[in-house]
Every structure is written in C-alpha cells, then in structure tokens.
Scaffold this active site. Structure first.
Site: not given
Length: 967
Positions: A67, A138
């Site tokens: 996501e 990330e």
C-alpha cells in the site's frame, strides 16, 4: 468500448440530487459513477479485495507495505512522489489503508484538475515502479509507523485479542509490519523483500478483485468516458475471490479471563463473544438491535446502574471485527477504581440484562423505533467530503448488492425475531472471552504478547463460575428503555424571508449578543446553536480551571439519562470548558432542539454538586491528566508550543498537583461565584426563524438573569476575557528542549514554528500560498528521502488570529536538534526551488488555492464552525474567503518571493522562530548535551516557560478592537 453493467436502481436519500450509475469494464472492474454538478472537489477510491490476511508467513506487513509503495512512481509518471505532489498542489489530499481483507486507496482534488489526477491514480494498478532504493526507504517508514503504535493501548489490546486465537487462522496475524518482518527475517531466509513485493502484487492485484468509485462534477457519460480511458488497462488475471473459512477461536480460546497491563491509567473491561456474522442478515439488523439495548444509557439500563453504583464511566456495545465467516459481539466498559474491584458483579449484571432480553422476547416497537431513526438519518444525512464518501461506498461494494451500496447495513427493514434471537442465544457463558486491562496487573502476569510486548495472563472461567457471579450480582431493577420522545416528527423546512449570506447581529444587550444565520444552502430540518459563557472567574488559577472542567463534566453526567435518547435520535449536545469559561453546543434536528436546550440551561441554573458523582468525575479527570504523559511525543511538542505562545494558560502539571485537594464543597462554592458574572455569546443557525432565535435568547436571559433570585449578573466592560498571544522576537531563534514525559517512549519530536503576522488578508494569502507549495516538498524531502519519521507534516497555525507555519516531525532515528537542522536545510534548498518556479507553475498554485477557498461548505456544522471561529477570535471577517480570493488574484510571484525572504528564509532579519524539541528515550544523552549549550546572538534557549512568557510583549486581541466588546 462496450461496457457491461445492468441498470440497477441504487437506493439513495430522498434529498440527494446526485446521479449514480453502475458499470463493469471489460476487465471485470466494477465501478460506481457519481455525478454532482455542485461539487468543488472530485474524488476517487479504489478498494482492492486483498489485505493482511494474505500476507505470506514470515513477511508480516507485506500487504500494508505494498500500500505504501504504490504511491511512489509509475512507468507513465516515473518522478518519485509526483502523484502526491500533483494532488497536493491542486488542492487535494491522498491516503490509503490496509485491513484484514481490503486495501483502500483514495484521493480528492479540485474538480477542474480531476482528469490528470485520475490518470496518475490509475497507474497504481497498471504499471507501478517499485525501485530498490525506494523499497528500502519505505520499509523504514513502515517501521516508524509501527514504532508510534507500540505504546498505544488500542493497538496493544487489539493485537492481544488476535494473539489469543488459533495460530492457523489469519486473524492471528500481525498486520503493520516492521524492520524485522520486512527486512531482517526475509534476508535471513534468503528472500528479497522487493521480489516478494512484486510477486504479491502480480498474484493479487487483479481487476476482478477491485471496486472503484469515481465522483466528479461532470455528467455521468463524461465520467464514464474518463473511467473507460483510464482504468480499462488494469490486468485481470481472473484471481478467484479470497476466502478465509473457519473460526478464529477454538474451544481453548473461549471461557477465558485475560488480565493485561495497560500503558495508561484506568481500567477497561472487554467482554467478547464469537457470533454469527450479522452481514448475513443485514436487513434484519440483529446486532443493531442488541447493541442498541445492551449499550443503552437511559434509566433501567446496565450503564444506568453501573453509573449509580459508581463502577463505570462509559459503556459501548456492538459488533466488532467481522467478515462473512466469523464475527465478534463486544461490550466495552471503562471502569472506575471502585468498579475495578467488582468485575464479577459487573459481568453478572451484564448476563442478567441478557437474561432480561431473553425473557422479554424481541420487541417490534423497539425495532420499529430503530427503523424510524435510521430512515430519518439516511434520508436527511448531511453531505460530507467527497473523499470520505467514495471510501465508504467503495468499501461497501464487495460486501453488498449494488442497490444497497449507499445504504449498506444502516437501514434495517425486515422484522425477523428469529434472526435477532439467534445472536442473543450466542451471548452465553460458554463462549465468553473477557479482556481486562489495567496498570494494577503489573508484576502479576506470566506471559508477554510478542509484537507489542504487552504483559498478560490467562485464567479459565467456567459456566458454573459465571452463574455464581450472576447470582451474587446486585439486585437492581433492570428494564428495557422507554419510547424515545426525541424522535423528530416535524421535518418541515422553514421559509426564511431574508436570504442573508453572512451571520447578522440580531440582538444585543448587557447580558448577551446573538449572531444569527438562517439556512440558505442545505435545505435540511436541522439547526446549530452554540452559546459561549464568558466567565472571568473560570481561569484565575489552576484550581479555577480544573473546577470549571469538572463543572462541565458533571453537567454532562447529570444530563446523560435524560438526553441519551436525544443523541440516539440525532440531536447532539456538548458542554465543555473553553479557557475563558465554558460553552454549550446543540446540533441536529431542530424539531425537539428547544426542549433539550432549555433543559440544559435549567440544569446550569439549578446546578448542585452531588458528592458521589463529583468523586467519580474527579477520579477520571486525575487519570486523564496523568495520562497526558503517554501522549505521542509530537502531541507533547504541540502542547508545549501552545503553552509557550498563549498568555494566561496553566500547565497540566499544575492542574494535576491541585486536583487531589479539591472536594465537592470547593466546586459548590466556586460554581456560584463563576456563574455570578457572565456574558453570553450566541450563534444560532439553520432551520430556525429569526423571531424563534430571538425568543430562545430572551428565554435563556430570563432564566439566568431575570428570575426572582437571579443566578447571574452581566459583566462590566472591564471584565471580558480574551485570548492573548506571545509576540516572538524578530531575527531570533528560540528553542525549548524538554525530555519526553514517558521515559519508555523512544520517539523524539520537533515542532519548528515560524510566527509570521496577525490576521491580515494580504499576508494571509501569501502565507497560505507558501504553505500549499511547500507542503508536499517538505514531506517528500524529510519523510520520503531522508526518512526522518513516519509523522512528518508542514501545516499552518492560527492562534487567536496570530498566524504562522509549523513543521512537525516525530522520529526514533534522529534527535530533535538534528531534525531542526534538517528543517532549516530543507528551507534553504526550497528557496532555490521557489525562485526556479515558472510563471505557469505559480499561476497553477494560485488557481488551486482560489479553488480551495471557493469550496462551498458541505453542511451546517461545517459552515457554523467557520463563522464561529470569526466570532470567537473577534476577527468578524465573515467575508474572509471572498476577500482572500480577491487578494490572491492581485498577488504577484515577486510578492511571494519577497514574503519568503522576509519571514521564512533562514536568517531573514524579520524571521521569528520557536523550536520545541521533545527528546525521546533513545536521545537522553543528546538532551543532556543540548541543555548545557550557551546562547549565541541569534539563538536563545528557553529554560523556563513562564519567565519567557512574562518577558515577551503580546499581540493585541481583536476583541479589543472593532468595538467588539462595547455593548
């Protein structure tokens, strides 16, 4: 292009003017189109039917990590973060979330920019780029997100419930992911996380598992063309729907009492039962019916008696985690210290009430009442932001048939007693799970939950034991609720002759002033009333402020049994302290509003202190103040920033110190003195005629000021309280270092505040334009590139009309002084980007900001909050948006550059900064070092907040100007 999609009549609210159309693209992507010619914002939401239940073993958090990664870049738009940059610079916002079986991506944007925004969004699902460099960065962001949750009782208790379930059911999983699960463990197992990420995407992200909602200003045909053009290229690999049959809890996970150590003060009891999912009978609303009764707070309810016994502060009941195969019904009770000693009695009372429901049978009149309330709520629902609207609908599309996509399960319509009885029969001692959280269990547990480190222990609770608890529970007269007198019957729209655009001063006296704004926008049978009680005695000392707080909470407490029905029926109220007194807010259907308001004012006029309730409320306030230290460090930094800037505010530590010594008699004396001299500021808006608004104010004045022995007298002009704000020194950087209040919290935080000016239309728009342009650039540099912390934001700040901008960062990676240096480095780097901005880019940003300002209020509450801010700050610029748009149209790029160089640029002579630095547990050594540092000519450490405040001049209050308080 041929597009499937049978014509389905989608049930929509009677007053909803929007048009809807369901289509199915050739790739099997199911889409709902929404046309709203009146909207200023366009929006879209894609719901993908895959979530963390699908995470491979040993890669916990992979779905959530994916996501995150889809936001970065795509083959068509390869510049990193260009999607978020485009959306932000065109007045919009983006977000996403991952649940057990769904991942939802959504955005909104100024309506004129929808076409390109939608194209950029579609690339998430067509050709995303997940570079190795971005992947590693990330993972750190996901780890930082998890770090902020580690000391949150909500996250900890949720994971403990999952931990105590079957290991072979995905309910057991850890959903967020962290550095270990996404980097260390995969690497040790010879796995490449990026490779697994791409594989997960390829195997699960298929058009036939996606549901899209697109909301625009254009007509349905035009929106359909946009969708066909942008989303037809999403792959459909024919992935079959993912199901997880079976129950999360086997017999070993039932009939258990779990004692768990909380982080915060207070005791919370959760009683949970596995049940048949009510989604299978959503039109019958079984959990809606049972949650309404078990969670009721009126006379005769469980909560009514728990409160009377001094055992509970709140109670909620209803269906919790669920899918088509399993579900849980839970009752969550916040206990007092006394209630904490009576767990067995409380569980016994709960089962007694369940027994009452069994013996009473399923009542049609109660079901019909719920249907009436639900129908009124659905058909007269407020419009809200398109982004929230599309998220709600897209998450419904997988679950409900198309005709119910808008209504979902909110409108029970079939009275089938057996469906309700089936769930009621499942609330038994044989299937109970009790989770009992309290700090008092420290040192008394024998196990630790692995993901959050929550200490706990488990005991078996048999049916005979619970039967003993039922037998010895207090013998109170539990009853079903009485019919609800607050259900509105008059929903007519009143015809107001004068269609005023802004609030008008309808009346004023020495006692009060009334601002009135009829509804000219929403055509809803609703009203909004707000009354500010300006009480000079309310904040003279920490004791006064605490007693004012307890006074408002006691009023809410006394009203609860009577007014709970009003809230059930859609008529809401609140009473809270304001720093200059307290305020009463009533909003919702106008039909029975006056009855409720006059009851509230009557309780204020007749106020008396009940010692037993005072003790309960005092205990809860003490815990609330004690729990302040467990707030997220960035919230602590914002609190210290406000304490430094706002004159005449008392620190939480002073209030906590005086609290234990305050007794019921102190409040009895104080409340009389506080209410003796007051001034009332009214704002009345919505479906109310001017003579009715005037009559409401006159009646309240008569009660408070004009009875035989009046409770209140008007203020002298010299007594009106205002909020004043500290003026920082030009060319000087103040910094305030402080250690995090909870030494176990490893997160540090920074609030870097730049104070600019006191409310001025021209300067406002320069500041707003700078913030719009810099917002995404700051996030990209400080969060995406440097990975300083998951919580990173550049936002505007407004303290009683004094405006500025603040950059907020929370981090375990670096200490606050380093974060502060990186903020200055960002501003130096951003300066060159600002100067390099083309005229076209400048005009585009100005247009975006104008569009944002011209965005219409969506409902009465939103409109009222905007005008109330003008009243409470004393600025009274009701035409602010129009004035600022006019100023923006005149603003040149050169003026923006001069503004930046004057107020924001590092080392600018006019720059006024305050850096609040909260040092977490990992940065104790850095804190000890920084507090020893000597000041330099341009940098000054604040060692004592109150000495600093006393030494600084104040901005004037707008309530002192414009004749605002001259009556």
């Amino acid at each position: 292009m041929a597009v499937g999609g049978s014509e389905v009549e989608i049930l929509k609210p009677r007053c909803d003017k929007r048009e809807y159309r369901r289509i199915v693209l050739p790739n099997c992507l199911e889409v709902l189109l929404v046309s709203d010619p009146e909207t200023d914002k366009a929006a879209a939401s894609m719901n993908v039917s895959v979530g963390y239940f699908s995470d491979p073993d040993g890669l916990e958090g992979l779905a959530h990590f994916l996501e995150h990664m889809l936001f970065y870049a795509s083959e068509k738009y390869p510049v990193e973060d260009s999607y978020s940059k485009y959306i932000t610079e065109h007045g919009g916002s983006t977000n996403a979330y991952t649940t057990s079986e769904h991942t939802n991506f959504h955005f909104d944007v100024n309506a004129d920019c929808f076409e390109e925004a939608l194209d950029r969004f579609a690339q998430f699902f067509i050709s995303p780029l997940m570079s190795p460099d971005a992947t590693l960065r990330e993972i750190k962001a996901v780890d930082s997100e998890n770090q902020k949750n580690l000391l949150s009782d909500g996250w900890r208790m949720s994971q403990l419930q999952k931990h105590l379930s079957s290991k072979n059911h995905p309910y057991h999983k850890f959903s967020t992911g962290n550095w270990n699960t996404l980097e260390v463990i995969p690497k040790s197992n010879g796995l490449d996380t990026r490779h697994e990420l791409l594989k997960f995407y390829e195997e699960n992200y298929s058009a036939n598992l996606m549901h899209l909602v697109v909301y625009g200003r254009e007509d349905l045909d035009a929106i359909q063309s946009l969708v066909e053009r942008n989303f037809s290229n999403i792959r459909n690999i024919g992935r079959s729907s993912i199901h997880f049959p079976g129950q999360p809890c086997s017999s070993e996970h039932l009939q258990i009492l779990v004692k768990a150590v909380r982080i915060k003060q207070g005791h919370v009891l959760r009683v949970i039962w596995p049940i048949t999912p009510s989604i299978r009978n959503y039109k019958e609303g079984p959990c809606r019916y049972l949650g309404h009764l078990i969670g009721h707070e009126g006379e005769g309810s469980i909560f009514f008696f728990l409160k009377q016994l001094g055992w509970a502060l709140s109670l909620e009941a209803g269906e919790g985690d669920w899918n088509f195969d399993y579900s849980f019904f839970s009752v969550v009770i916040e206990l007092t210290d006394k209630g904490h000693e009576h767990l067995e009695d409380i569980v016994g009372l709960l089962f007694r009430y369940i027994s009452l429901l069994q013996n009473s049978g399923v009542n049609k009149w109660i079901f019909d009442e719920l249907v009436a309330i639900s129908e009124t709520k659905f058909h007269y629902q407020d419009k809200f932001s398109p982004s929230h609207y599309v998220v709600n609908i897209s998450s419904n599309m997988q679950i409900f048939p198309p005709e119910d996509w808008l209504v979902a399960s909110s409108l029970p319509s079939k009275f089938v007693p057996s469906a309700i009885q089936k769930i009621l029969d499942e609330l038994t001692p044989e299937s109970i799970r009790i989770f009992w959280g309290s700090k008092t269990f420290e040192e008394h547990t024998d196990s630790v939950e692995p993901w959050y480190g929550t200490p706990y222990s488990v005991e078996k609770v048999t049916s005979p034991t619970i039967k003993q608890w039922i037998a010895k529970a207090p013998n109170v007269n539990l009853q079903l609720p009485k019919p609800n007198i607050f259900i509105p019957s008059d929903l007519a729209i009143k015809n107001v002759q004068e269609k005023v655009k802004f609030p008008v001063l309808l009346r004023k006296s020495h006692c009060s002033r009334l601002w009135y704004k009829p509804d000219t926008m929403f055509s809803a049978p609703k009203a909004y009333i707000r009354i500010d009680f300006n009480c000079p005695q309310s904040n003279l000392s920490p004791e006064a402020e605490v007693l004012t707080d307890i006074f408002t909470r006691l009023l809410m407490d006394y009203l609860n049994e009577y007014a709970y029905d009003a809230q059930v029926a859609g008529l809401y109220y609140a009473i809270c302290d304001t720093g200059t007194g307290f305020e009463v807010i009533v909003l919702g259907y106008n039909d029975k509003m006056r009855i409720l308001l006059e009851t509230i004012v009557g309780r204020i006029e007749q106020f008396e202190v009940k010692p037993d309730r005072f003790s309960v409320i005092k205990e809860s306030v003490i815990k609330e103040y004690q729990n302040f230290k467990f707030q997220q460090p960035y919230k602590q930094a914002l609190y210290h920033c406000s304490l430094l800037l706002e004159d005449h505010t008392w620190p939480w530590s002073d209030k906590l110190e005086v609290l234990p010594h305050l007794e019921a008699n102190h409040l009895a004396q104080f409340s009389t003195i506080m209410l003796e001299k007051i001034f009332l500021e009214f704002y009345i808006a919505g479906n109310i005629e001017p003579n009715e608004a005037d009559s409401i104010v006159q009646h309240i004045e008569d009660i408070l000021f004009k009875s035989t022995h009046p409770k209140c007298k008007p203020l002298f002009p010299s007594q009106h309280l205002t909020n004043r704000v500290i003026k920082l020194e030009r060319g000087l950087c103040y910094y305030y270092p402080i250690e995090v209040l909870n030494e176990k919290d490893e997160n540090s935080a920074l609030v870097h505040y730049i104070q600019v000016h006191q409310d001025d239309i021209k300067l406002n728009v320069k500041l707003q334009l700078f913030a719009l342009i810099a917002k995404q650039a700051a996030f990209h540099q400080l969060r995406s590139i440097e990975q300083l912390g998951y919580i990173t934001a550049l936002v505007q700040r407004n303290d009683s009309g004094v405006r500025g901008v603040q950059i907020i960062i929370q981090s375990t990676i670096k200490d606050p002084a380093y974060l502060d240096a990186r903020v200055n480095a960002f501003l130096e780097m951003f300066e060159s980007k600002l100067y390099e901005m083309t005229n076209e880019e400048y005009k585009s940003n100005v247009t975006a900001l104008i569009d944002m300002k011209l965005e219409k209020h969506k409902n009465l509450r939103e409109e009222s909050a905007f005008y109330w801010r003008e009243i409470v700050d004393g600025t009274l610029k009701f035409d602010r948006r129009e004035s600022e748009v006019a100023a923006l149209r005149e603003l040149s790029k050169e003026e923006l550059l001069v503004f930046f160089s004057t107020y924001v640029k590092v080392d600018a002579p006019q720059r006024k900064t305050l850096s609040v630095q909260v040092y977490g547990g990992l940065h104790t050594a850095e804190y000890k070092k920084v507090v020893q540092e000597a000041d330099t000519p341009k940098v000054c450490q604040i060692k004592d907040i109150f000495s600093f405040r006393r030494s600084r001049p104040l901005y004037g209050s707008f309530k002192g100007g414009l004749g605002h308080m001259k009556l």
